[in-house]
Design an enzyme around this catalytic site. Structure first.
Site, PDB file in Angstrom:
ATOM      1  N   ASN A   1      -8.102   3.923   8.697  1.00 45.32           N
ATOM      2  CA  ASN A   1      -7.596   2.750   9.398  1.00 45.32           C
ATOM      3  C   ASN A   1      -7.778   2.813  10.905  1.00 45.32           C
ATOM      4  O   ASN A   1      -7.915   1.800  11.563  1.00 45.32           O
ATOM      5  CB  ASN A   1      -6.110   2.559   9.071  1.00 45.32           C
ATOM      6  CG  ASN A   1      -5.307   3.843   9.215  1.00 45.32           C
ATOM      7  OD1 ASN A   1      -5.690   4.887   8.669  1.00 45.32           O
ATOM      8  ND2 ASN A   1      -4.223   3.798   9.931  1.00 45.32           N
TER       9      ASN A   1
ATOM     10  N   SER B   1      -3.637  -3.187  -0.677  1.00 38.99           N
ATOM     11  CA  SER B   1      -2.557  -3.944  -0.076  1.00 38.99           C
ATOM     12  C   SER B   1      -3.041  -5.335   0.296  1.00 38.99           C
ATOM     13  O   SER B   1      -4.128  -5.485   0.847  1.00 38.99           O
ATOM     14  CB  SER B   1      -2.094  -3.195   1.174  1.00 38.99           C
ATOM     15  OG  SER B   1      -1.294  -4.026   1.962  1.00 38.99           O
ATOM     16  N   GLY B   2      -2.234  -6.350  -0.011  1.00 42.54           N
ATOM     17  CA  GLY B   2      -2.664  -7.731   0.187  1.00 42.54           C
ATOM     18  C   GLY B   2      -2.890  -8.144   1.632  1.00 42.54           C
ATOM     19  O   GLY B   2      -3.873  -8.786   1.965  1.00 42.54           O
ATOM     20  N   HIS B   3      -1.984  -7.733   2.534  1.00 42.39           N
ATOM     21  CA  HIS B   3      -2.008  -8.316   3.875  1.00 42.39           C
ATOM     22  C   HIS B   3      -3.114  -7.759   4.765  1.00 42.39           C
ATOM     23  O   HIS B   3      -3.280  -8.208   5.892  1.00 42.39           O
ATOM     24  CB  HIS B   3      -0.647  -8.155   4.558  1.00 42.39           C
ATOM     25  CG  HIS B   3      -0.335  -6.768   5.018  1.00 42.39           C
ATOM     26  ND1 HIS B   3      -0.430  -6.392   6.334  1.00 42.39           N
ATOM     27  CD2 HIS B   3       0.045  -5.663   4.335  1.00 42.39           C
ATOM     28  CE1 HIS B   3      -0.100  -5.118   6.442  1.00 42.39           C
ATOM     29  NE2 HIS B   3       0.201  -4.654   5.245  1.00 42.39           N
TER      30      HIS B   3
ATOM     31  N   GLY C   1       0.809  -1.214   0.000  1.00 45.96           N
ATOM     32  CA  GLY C   1       0.000   0.000   0.000  1.00 45.96           C
ATOM     33  C   GLY C   1       0.842   1.263   0.000  1.00 45.96           C
ATOM     34  O   GLY C   1       0.521   2.234  -0.690  1.00 45.96           O
ATOM     35  N   THR C   2       1.905   1.254   0.760  1.00 42.24           N
ATOM     36  CA  THR C   2       2.747   2.455   0.841  1.00 42.24           C
ATOM     37  C   THR C   2       3.340   2.799  -0.520  1.00 42.24           C
ATOM     38  O   THR C   2       3.311   3.956  -0.942  1.00 42.24           O
ATOM     39  CB  THR C   2       3.862   2.245   1.880  1.00 42.24           C
ATOM     40  OG1 THR C   2       3.256   2.127   3.167  1.00 42.24           O
ATOM     41  CG2 THR C   2       4.822   3.419   1.906  1.00 42.24           C
TER      42      THR C   2
ATOM     43  N   CYS D   1       2.206   7.932  23.453  1.00 35.76           N
ATOM     44  CA  CYS D   1       3.227   7.054  24.004  1.00 35.76           C
ATOM     45  C   CYS D   1       3.482   5.836  23.135  1.00 35.76           C
ATOM     46  O   CYS D   1       4.533   5.227  23.232  1.00 35.76           O
ATOM     47  CB  CYS D   1       2.815   6.587  25.388  1.00 35.76           C
ATOM     48  SG  CYS D   1       2.538   7.934  26.525  1.00 35.76           S
TER      49      CYS D   1
ATOM     50  N   GLN E   1      -7.831  -0.152   3.376  1.00 33.62           N
ATOM     51  CA  GLN E   1      -8.694  -0.714   4.426  1.00 33.62           C
ATOM     52  C   GLN E   1     -10.026  -1.241   3.902  1.00 33.62           C
ATOM     53  O   GLN E   1     -10.802  -1.801   4.665  1.00 33.62           O
ATOM     54  CB  GLN E   1      -8.960   0.337   5.517  1.00 33.62           C
ATOM     55  CG  GLN E   1      -7.754   0.642   6.390  1.00 33.62           C
ATOM     56  CD  GLN E   1      -7.288  -0.539   7.237  1.00 33.62           C
ATOM     57  OE1 GLN E   1      -8.011  -1.521   7.437  1.00 33.62           O
ATOM     58  NE2 GLN E   1      -6.057  -0.470   7.715  1.00 33.62           N
TER      59      GLN E   1
HETATM   60  S1  FES Z   1       5.803   7.816  26.288  1.00 36.78           S
HETATM   61 FE1  FES Z   1       4.392   9.031  27.281  1.00 36.78          FE
HETATM   62  S2  FES Z   1       5.045   8.832  29.340  1.00 36.78           S
HETATM   63 FE2  FES Z   1       6.257   7.423  28.335  1.00 36.78          FE
END
Ligand code: FES
Lengths: 409, 130
Positions: A152, A210-212, A72-73, A336, A190
């Site tokens: 997605n 994309s295939g996967h 896809g990319t 995070c 998607q």
């Molecule tokens: S990545 Fe956000 S506190 Fe660790």
């Protein structure tokens, strides 16, 4: 490992056994190079062309309009850069949305550095692109509009057909006024294999897949390029793929992708029904059992298996780690968990505050999920949230936001 | 996600979670990179941190480093506690994945902020006494 519940089908899927079986032959039995002229190699050539026809069929396109890529990319890069450079004498303006996949967004950002202009269209709270904003963004210099078919992260399905119609009208006038036509690309990574697709109904000139993402192999995808589209190649070399994409064909991958499309055409309906029922069950239970949760994405115009939620006052990665310890694989748009440490651009585009986007979880369901899987999630998620909330310094704030609270309660 | 066993252990069973009513110092720290936050509450007696609690909104590394820093700080003098850096905390957890190093700053900053708050309150008290 004990129990394993895979709820990340939008990230990738396991390759269908029948697909693996179909591919096998082309690794070490019929391993000829499709470009060679002897009979042995021609078997590989025929297999590639047979696969091409299957792709054409699932998209209602012509076989010669299909170019195989590495996924896809590459298909997105090819479409966007290829159109931009082939038409740069006519204009340098591209329109896309704020919620595209990074394969599209980062390609557009790169093009901006090369002197192209890009407008990023906003979306409403359900993630549907603003059609007025899109219409108003079009200038005499616009050469390409690229909007994803379904998102997605949140699963929202975009009004591609409507945009296609708008463009058809505009292009008619442009051609009589001797102005450059605007090409229309959609990233359908998607949706292919999940919902019926007809490139003519959608009115697109280019479409990436994309295939996967639908039980095919990784490392193979395709770009549909409508006949008479002015596009430059990304890869130069031999005369493969009608001079559009150099490089010896990934024969096993292409055969696998063809088989994947064939299976999807037959089983699409079934594939859609089951995850939808399970997704709805999960959604309902989560809303009932956990307070201060928001459901992201459009209530109806949404991929059948996708459930994206924000759990307030807690962070996504810490939920994912806890789920992982329960054998549950899901994903999050939390800062995070992203390599860049920024919250999901999709959730922010919906107008969700960053600290709420932080608590996002995405469950994407697929063919192997069972009711027991879902019941297990429903059982373990509420205590995980409760535990993490007890640890959080965030409390309920005004207007659905969070309040940072270190005062006495 | 590439966390050490110690990180996971502290993440699953964090020590000293919660808040202290009538804390002698309350510190807040925010992570400018990913936007996560933590609060640290301390009780101080004769210059020694006798009790400490935390609240954290963040990733696994943020929660584990918060937990670890409270263990490291408890029972230490103010001066000793101020010497604890994010590296000390990360090392005590057998290291963190490189992309998660910044999370340990939250722990260091939180403790420093709580001590700063304690000192400020002490000054105020002393002024009143004068
Ligand atoms: S990545 Fe956000 S506190 Fe660790």
């Amino acid at each position: 490992m004990g129990r394993f519940i895979y709820l990340d089908y939008n990230a990738t899927t396991s390759t269908d056994e029948r697909v693996v079986e179909a591919m096998k032959l082309y690794f070490n039995k019929l391993y000829g190079n499709p470009s060679s002229i002897y009979k042995f190699a021609q078997e590989a050539r025929e297999a590639v062309e047979a696969a091409r026809s299957k792709l054409a069929k699932i998209l209602n396109a012509k076989p010669e309009e299909i170019v195989f890529t590495s996924g896809g990319t590459e298909a997105d890069n090819f479409a966007i850069k290829g159109i931009a450079y082939a038409n740069k004498e006519k204009g340098n303006h591209i329109i896309t949305s704020k919620i595209e996949h990074h394969a599209v967004l980062n390609t557009c950002k790169w093009l901006e550095k090369q002197g192209f202009q890009v407008t990023y269209i906003g979306v409403n709270k359900y993630g549907i692109v603003d059609l007025d904003e899109l219409r108003n963004a079009i200038t005499d210099k616009t050469i390409l509009i690229t909007i994803m078919h379904a998102n997605n992260e949140i699963g929202t399905i975009e009004p591609i057909e409507e945009i296609g119609k708008i463009l058809q009208e505009i292009n008619k006038q442009r051609i009589t006024n001797n102005k450059p036509r605007i090409y229309f690309h959609t990233d359908a990574v998607q949706t292919v294999g999940k919902i019926p697709i007809d490139v003519n109904e959608l009115g697109v000139d280019l479409l990436s897949l994309s295939g996967h993402k639908f039980y095919g192999p990784k490392g193979v995808g395709a770009l549909f390029i409508r006949k008479r589209t002015k596009i430059n190649s990304l890869l130069h070399g031999g005369h493969h793929e009608r001079n559009r994409r150099a490089g010896t064909e990934n024969v096993p991958g292409i055969v696998g992708l063809g088989k994947t499309c064939e299976i999807a055409m037959e089983e699409q309906e079934k594939e859609e029904k089951k995850p939808k029922a399970l997704r709805d069950r999960l959604e309902k239970a989560i809303v009932e059992k956990i307070d201060d949760v928001i459901i992201n994405g459009h209530p109806e115009k949404r991929l059948a298996g996708t459930l994206n939620i924000c759990v307030k006052y807690v962070e996504g990665e810490s939920m994912l780690l806890n789920l992982d310890l329960e054998g549950i694989a899901a994903s999050s748009g939390s800062a995070c968990t992203s390599g860049t440490l920024e919250p999901s651009h999709v959730l922010l585009a919906l107008g969700i505050p960053p600290e709420v986007a932080h608590g996002s979880l995405r469950f994407s369901l697929g063919r192997n999920n069972t009711e027991e899987d879902i019941d297990h999630v429903i059982e373990v998620l509420p205590p995980i949230v409760k535990k993490l909330r007890a640890m959080s310094p965030f409390r309920k704030g005004r207007e659905g936001g969070l309040r940072w609270d270190t005062q006495k309660r | 996600m590439g966390y050490s066993e110690k990180v996971m252990e502290h993440f699953m069973h964090p020590r000293n979670v919660g808040r202290i009513e009538n804390a002698d110092g309350v510190g807040r720290a925010g992570n400018p990179i990913c936007g996560d936050i933590m609060a640290i509450y301390i009780k101080v007696k004769d210059d020694v941190i006798t009790d400490i609690k935390f609240e954290t909104f963040g990733c696994g590394a943020a929660i584990a480093t918060s937990s670890m820093v409270t263990e490291l700080v408890k029972g230490k003098t103010i001066e000793e506690a101020l010497k604890i850096t994010n590296r000390t905390v990360a090392n005590a957890l057998d290291g963190l994945p490189p992309i998660k190093m910044h999370c340990s700053l939250l722990a260091e900053d939180g403790v420093k902020a709580a001590i700063g708050d304690y000192k400020k309150k002490q000054e105020l008290k002393n002024k009143v006494k004068l």
